[in-house]
Design an enzyme around this catalytic site. Structure first.
Site, PDB file in Angstrom:
ATOM      1  CG  HIS A   1      -2.155  -0.835   1.012  1.00 57.12           C
ATOM      2  ND1 HIS A   1      -3.321  -0.653   1.708  1.00 57.12           N
ATOM      3  CD2 HIS A   1      -2.401  -1.849   0.144  1.00 57.12           C
ATOM      4  CE1 HIS A   1      -4.221  -1.518   1.290  1.00 57.12           C
ATOM      5  NE2 HIS A   1      -3.688  -2.266   0.349  1.00 57.12           N
TER       6      HIS A   1
ATOM      7  CE1 TYR B   1      -6.593   4.019  10.594  1.00 59.95           C
ATOM      8  CE2 TYR B   1      -5.757   4.195   8.350  1.00 59.95           C
ATOM      9  CZ  TYR B   1      -5.707   3.629   9.611  1.00 59.95           C
ATOM     10  OH  TYR B   1      -4.755   2.672   9.887  1.00 59.95           O
TER      11      TYR B   1
ATOM     12  N   PRO C   1      -5.779   1.107  18.236  1.00 56.93           N
ATOM     13  CG  PRO C   1      -7.682  -0.033  17.527  1.00 56.93           C
ATOM     14  CD  PRO C   1      -7.078   0.602  18.729  1.00 56.93           C
TER      15      PRO C   1
HETATM   16  C1  PHB Z   1      -6.831  -3.993  10.402  1.00 55.55           C
HETATM   17  O1  PHB Z   1      -6.779  -4.285   9.209  1.00 55.55           O
HETATM   18  O2  PHB Z   1      -7.248  -4.801  11.238  1.00 55.55           O
HETATM   19  C2  PHB Z   1      -6.394  -2.649  10.853  1.00 55.55           C
HETATM   20  C3  PHB Z   1      -5.796  -1.800   9.944  1.00 55.55           C
HETATM   21  C4  PHB Z   1      -5.408  -0.530  10.333  1.00 55.55           C
HETATM   22  C5  PHB Z   1      -5.605  -0.128  11.638  1.00 55.55           C
HETATM   23  C6  PHB Z   1      -6.172  -0.989  12.560  1.00 55.55           C
HETATM   24  C7  PHB Z   1      -6.580  -2.257  12.164  1.00 55.55           C
HETATM   25  O3  PHB Z   1      -5.225   1.124  12.010  1.00 55.55           O
END
Ligand code: PHB
Ligand code: APR
Length: 389
Positions: free
Chosen positions: A72, A200, A292
């Site tokens: 990516h 996001y 996360p």
């Molecule tokens: C995921 O693919 O589980 C994932 C990707 C990006 C993040 C958190 C989780 O910031």
């Protein structure tokens, strides 16, 4: 039993360390509380910084990752039907790789089995003894009774709820913590991802994330109140909520389907200091947790392993103890920067229950600035692809 390095915990941290040490002729035993299948059943994150990718290759387990991982070159930050494209490769020269933690853990277990390295599963009552002496040892129970491993060093890779961190006396250790007033409801679905990069998305209904594992496996999340239970969320309710939090053009393209996993995880920032006590070294989730947002959980584990592995190799091969003596300071210096990034991404993109109009305007101004300022995009890109080790 005797080994050079006793590794407590067979998650990504412990397995990666074990494999790297094995290739340098350093003997290690991994003690895991659960079974291999249980560990592989846990669905976790899936974005690898280049530092992690390189460590996997160095550990000789990069083949499937390089064949199946998705490169990516950027990500999308969305708000109010506006999309900001953050170009990692333009700003840093480095992309990230999408490769699930489950796959990576499977590769590491397979490699351990191939080389005949010892892993003990289903261990109970692990205790660390004499970590502040020159003769540390670990005791535990299996179905065959009480066991003891004498060793030179102990790597505490046993996650947030493990025993290693608790072994460091309260008089030595200080914990830093922030609990966020929401969780993430995540689903895995056998559907094509809505976009070829991650999205996001900040919306007035709360945060959402569109991620993926491969061409026909999507991973989506929505921010939910801490009190919510998975059972409250039917598939239809999840898809409906996700769509309402995405830019309209994205929502229109979303392909929905049956979900194959659904779970809620609370968000937390946590760091303990120091992460070395005598001959005990904490790594990964045993030492720190990030929310996360920013995908740093797995990647902060990798940088700890980098510092510890190099310290151990210098100690065994060159009789040089500086890397081990400096482990805590070096690893934590990078950890705190990843903590800051994860905290700032979380603050920028989520809705907080006690937010007032001013707070909302601050978030909006930050997003508008990010969208219009190349330097701000470069800062985000540098942090996202991972600061240097
Ligand atoms: C995921 O693919 O589980 C994932 C990707 C990006 C993040 C958190 C989780 O910031
Ligand atoms: N004895 C032996 N093993 C234990 C004990 C114990 N007392 N307590 C926990 N474990 C095991 C767990 O069963 C788990 O398999 O330690 C392992 C820790 O693995 P993780 O929690 O995955 O932690 P870590 O290896 O540091 O991986 C870092 O990255 O994406 C993030 O949080 C995510 O798992 C992730 C992490």
């Amino acid at each position: 039993m005797r080994t050079q390095v006793a590794i407590i915990g067979g998650g990504p941290s412990g397995l990666l360390l074990g494999q790297l040490l094995h290739l340098k002729g350093i003997d290690a035993i991994v003690l895991e509380r659960k079974t291999r299948d249980y560990v592989l059943g846990r669905i976790r994150a899936g974005i690898l910084e280049v530092g992690f990718v390189n460590l996997m290759r160095e550990a000789g387990v990069g083949k499937r990752m390089d064949a199946e991982g998705l490169i990516h070159d950027g990500t999308v930050i969305a708000y109010d039907n506006t999309q900001i494209n953050i170009d990692f490769t333009k700003h840093t020269g480095t992309p990230v790789m999408v490769y699930g933690q489950t796959e990576l853990t499977r590769d590491l277990y397979d490699a351990r089995e191939t080389v005949g390295a010892k892993t003990v599963f289903n261990v109970e009552g692990v205790e660390i003894h004499g970590a502040d002496t020159d003769a540390p040892y670990v005791t535990y129970h299996t179905k065959d009774g009480e066991q003891r491993i004498d060793c030179d060093y102990i790597a505490g890779c046993d996650g947030f709820h493990g025993v290693s961190r608790q072994t460091i006396p309260d008089s030595v250790r200080r914990d830093y913590e922030k609990i966020y007033p929401f969780g993430w409801l995540g689903v895995m679905s056998q559907t094509p991802p809505v976009h070829d990069e991650l999205i996001y998305s900040s919306s007035e209904r709360g945060f959402a994330l569109c991620s993926m594992r491969h061409a026909n496996l999507s991973r989506y999340y929505v921010q939910v109140p801490l009190e919510d239970k998975v059972e409250q969320w039917s598939d239809a309710a999840f898809w409906d909520e996700l769509k309402r939090r995405l830019p309209e053009s994205t929502a229109e393209q979303l392909i929905t389907g049956d979900t194959i996993e659904k779970s809620i995880a609370p968000l937390r920032s946590f760091v303990t200091e120091p992460i070395r006590w005598g001959r005990l070294f904490l790594c990964g989730d045993a030492a720190h947790i990030v929310p996360p947002t920013g995908a740093k959980g797995l990647n902060t584990a990798a940088s700890d392993i980098h510092y510890l592995y190099n310290g151990l190799v210098a100690a065994y091969h060159d009789n040089e103890d500086e890397g081990l003596a400096e482990y805590s300071g070096r690893a934590l210096s990078r950890i705190w920067k990843a903590e800051r990034f994860s905290w700032s991404m979380t603050n920028m993109l989520h809705r907080f229950p006690d937010q007032n109009g001013f707070d909302l305007r601050m978030q909006q101004a930050e997003l508008e600035f990010l969208g219009s300022n190349d330097a701000a995009q470069k800062v985000l890109a540098e942090n996202y692809v991972g600061l240097p080790y």
